[in-house]
Design a protein around this motif. Structure first.
Motif, PDB file in Angstrom:
ATOM      1  N   ALA A   1     -34.707 -32.956  95.608  1.00 54.63           N
ATOM      2  CA  ALA A   1     -33.107 -33.115  95.044  1.00 54.63           C
ATOM      3  C   ALA A   1     -33.254 -33.395  93.442  1.00 54.63           C
ATOM      4  O   ALA A   1     -34.071 -34.290  93.262  1.00 54.63           O
TER       5      ALA A   1
ATOM      6  N   SER B   1     -31.528 -36.303  91.025  1.00 56.56           N
ATOM      7  CA  SER B   1     -30.858 -37.375  91.100  1.00 56.56           C
ATOM      8  C   SER B   1     -29.543 -37.406  90.404  1.00 56.56           C
ATOM      9  O   SER B   1     -28.594 -38.124  90.814  1.00 56.56           O
TER      10      SER B   1
ATOM     11  N   TYR C   1     -24.884 -25.687  89.640  1.00 52.42           N
ATOM     12  CA  TYR C   1     -24.977 -26.428  91.241  1.00 52.42           C
ATOM     13  C   TYR C   1     -23.961 -25.875  92.019  1.00 52.42           C
ATOM     14  O   TYR C   1     -24.186 -25.511  93.103  1.00 52.42           O
TER      15      TYR C   1
ATOM     16  N   SER D   1     -26.112 -39.986  95.270  1.00 53.91           N
ATOM     17  CA  SER D   1     -26.890 -39.612  94.138  1.00 53.91           C
ATOM     18  C   SER D   1     -26.963 -40.792  93.341  1.00 53.91           C
ATOM     19  O   SER D   1     -28.159 -41.012  92.695  1.00 53.91           O
TER      20      SER D   1
ATOM     21  N   ASP E   1     -29.921 -23.783  97.022  1.00 48.36           N
ATOM     22  CA  ASP E   1     -29.977 -24.984  95.713  1.00 48.36           C
ATOM     23  C   ASP E   1     -31.021 -24.581  94.588  1.00 48.36           C
ATOM     24  O   ASP E   1     -31.722 -23.416  94.780  1.00 48.36           O
TER      25      ASP E   1
ATOM     26  N   ILE F   1     -26.109 -35.342  96.280  1.00 44.65           N
ATOM     27  CA  ILE F   1     -26.992 -35.393  97.195  1.00 44.65           C
ATOM     28  C   ILE F   1     -26.291 -35.745  98.497  1.00 44.65           C
ATOM     29  O   ILE F   1     -26.042 -37.178  98.884  1.00 44.65           O
TER      30      ILE F   1
ATOM     31  N   ASN G   1     -22.596 -39.120  99.729  1.00 44.05           N
ATOM     32  CA  ASN G   1     -23.268 -38.562  98.426  1.00 44.05           C
ATOM     33  C   ASN G   1     -24.071 -39.861  98.049  1.00 44.05           C
ATOM     34  O   ASN G   1     -23.541 -41.023  97.577  1.00 44.05           O
TER      35      ASN G   1
ATOM     36  N   ASN H   1     -27.322 -34.715  90.210  1.00 43.09           N
ATOM     37  CA  ASN H   1     -26.516 -33.817  91.087  1.00 43.09           C
ATOM     38  C   ASN H   1     -26.264 -34.321  92.499  1.00 43.09           C
ATOM     39  O   ASN H   1     -26.868 -35.280  92.883  1.00 43.09           O
TER      40      ASN H   1
ATOM     41  N   CYS I   1     -36.796 -37.287 101.283  1.00 43.28           N
ATOM     42  CA  CYS I   1     -36.376 -36.549 100.193  1.00 43.28           C
ATOM     43  C   CYS I   1     -37.270 -36.924  98.922  1.00 43.28           C
ATOM     44  O   CYS I   1     -37.332 -37.958  98.852  1.00 43.28           O
TER      45      CYS I   1
END
Length: 395
Positions: free
Chosen positions: A10, A12, A121, A59, A130, A16, A57, A14, A109
């Motif tokens: 992923a 960082s 996104y 992120s 994704d 998560i 989330n 956006n 992750c």
């Protein structure tokens, strides 16, 4: 109960989003259920609590300590492929999330310090995929981490050549580069473990010239299965200009790229704070005060025109303007860190006349002691007549 481990990769910057359908029967809704975020080496980074169902989330948590991607190792390449992070280094990007005190649910992750646009996104999310699955880890796609284009053809000016980054989570990397004019190929296979790499276009062109005697400007890239076409790279001529400057910047995806600005550059030292540094000093001989001043700091700003830009390159310019790390390459022999801005950026998506813009670059460091720049500290020595490869008799 066996743990349910989920793995992924992923950005960082956006969202998560972690969700779990796991339920805990006996818990206090006031204190909640704990979850823990660990960095590589199981270093605890964050401890939080939630009420069922689990949905959070993380992120912002991981972006606080996600480290950026460095530059390619320029001293080593195999058929144009340079290593940026090997298997051991990229594994340090992993985070681990444990749900509940008994670790009944776990996430693992790989974190990349960067992000795609909200539009990208949202579209990927609606397609139930994704950015990594659809593009950056997809061999049948333009997998390079560039913001020049989202299409299958990457067009670069000859003055903007810089290694194109990509991620490989395969055990062995297999890539074939086909020179489109002659059909000659260079194959790189089985020499890298998974990690982050970069395709060095300059090294690739030199190798084609050394082996086949052709200066290549267009390549087809095949990754994974030799028959799997990925994308094309096209090198175009730069327009003639009296002055041109290059800016190396970290793009939205977290890797370096280069953009050229073909226009005149002006440097403006700003001594606006000179009056604030003045003060009065008492003179005992005249029983009066004289004006004096402390040594002042010299901020500098640079103004440069972009030259004529196509509509498809304006977004690339805007990515540079918004970058957190920008270096001006051609003002001196060493890169100069700058902070870019633009006062007025109006452009037409379908222009009828050429478009150009004025960019302001603020030097990141304000200088107090003004001296000539040095490069390697030997500027004060009398230079040799010839280079150091020649013996003393030639100097």
């Amino acid at each position: 109960m066996d743990s349910n481990v989920k793995k992924g990769i992923a950005f960082s910057k956006n969202p998560i989003l972690l969700r779990s359908s796991l339920t805990v029967d006996d818990y206090n809704p006031i204190t909640g259920i704990p979850f823990t975020v660990y960095a590589s080496g199981m270093n605890q980074r964050y401890v939080g609590r939630y009420n069922q169902p689990f949905s959070v989330n993380i992120s912002e948590i991981v972006d606080a300590y996600a480290y950026t991607i460095g530059e390619p190792i320029m001293s080593y390449h195999i058929n144009g492929v340079r290593e940026v992070e090997d298997n051991g280094t990229i594994s340090e990007r992993k985070i681990y999330v444990d749900i509940t005190e008994d670790n009944l649910d776990e996430w693992e992750c790989l974190i990349i310090a960067g992000g795609v646009s909200r539009q990208n996104y949202r579209r990927y999310a609606r397609m139930k995929t994704d950015a990594f699955e659809a593009r950056f880890l997809n061999n049948a796609n333009n997998f390079f981490m560039t913001t020049r284009t989202a299409g299958w053809r990457i067009v670069m000016k000859e003055t903007e050549l810089y290694p194109l980054y990509f991620i490989s989570l395969e055990r062995f990397l297999y890539m074939t580069v086909v020179e489109r004019t002659t059909g000659k190929t260079l194959i790189q296979d089985g020499n890298f473990d998974n990690g982050i790499f970069a395709l060095d276009i300059d090294a690739l062109r030199k190798q084609f010239f050394d082996e086949y005697g052709v200066l290549s400007n267009s390549f087809d890239i095949y990754k994974g299965d030799p028959s799997q076409y990925s994308c094309s790279i096209v090198i175009e001529r730069s327009d003639p200009a009296r002055e041109r400057y290059r800016l190396k910047f970290r793009n939205s995806l977290g890797v370096f790229e280069i953009i050229e600005l073909a226009g005149e550059l002006t440097i403006t030292p700003d001594y606006a704070a000179a009056d604030e540094a003045r003060f009065s000093r008492y003179d005992a001989e005249t029983d009066d005060f004289t004006a004096d001043r402390e040594r002042i700091t010299r901020p500098q700003s640079l103004t440069i025109e972009t030259g004529v830009m196509r509509a498809d390159t304006v977004r690339f310019l805007m990515d540079m303007i918004g970058s957190e790390e920008v270096y001006l390459l051609d003002l001196s022999e060493l890169p100069v860190k700058v902070i870019p801005s633009i006062e007025e950026l109006k452009y037409k998506p379908r222009p009828e006349t050429p478009q150009k813009f004025t960019v302001k670059l603020q030097m990141a460091e304000d200088e107090t002691n003004i001296m000539q720049d040095i490069i390697d500290g030997t500027e004060g020595r009398k230079p040799r007549v010839f280079s150091k490869q020649f013996s003393k008799q030639f100097n």
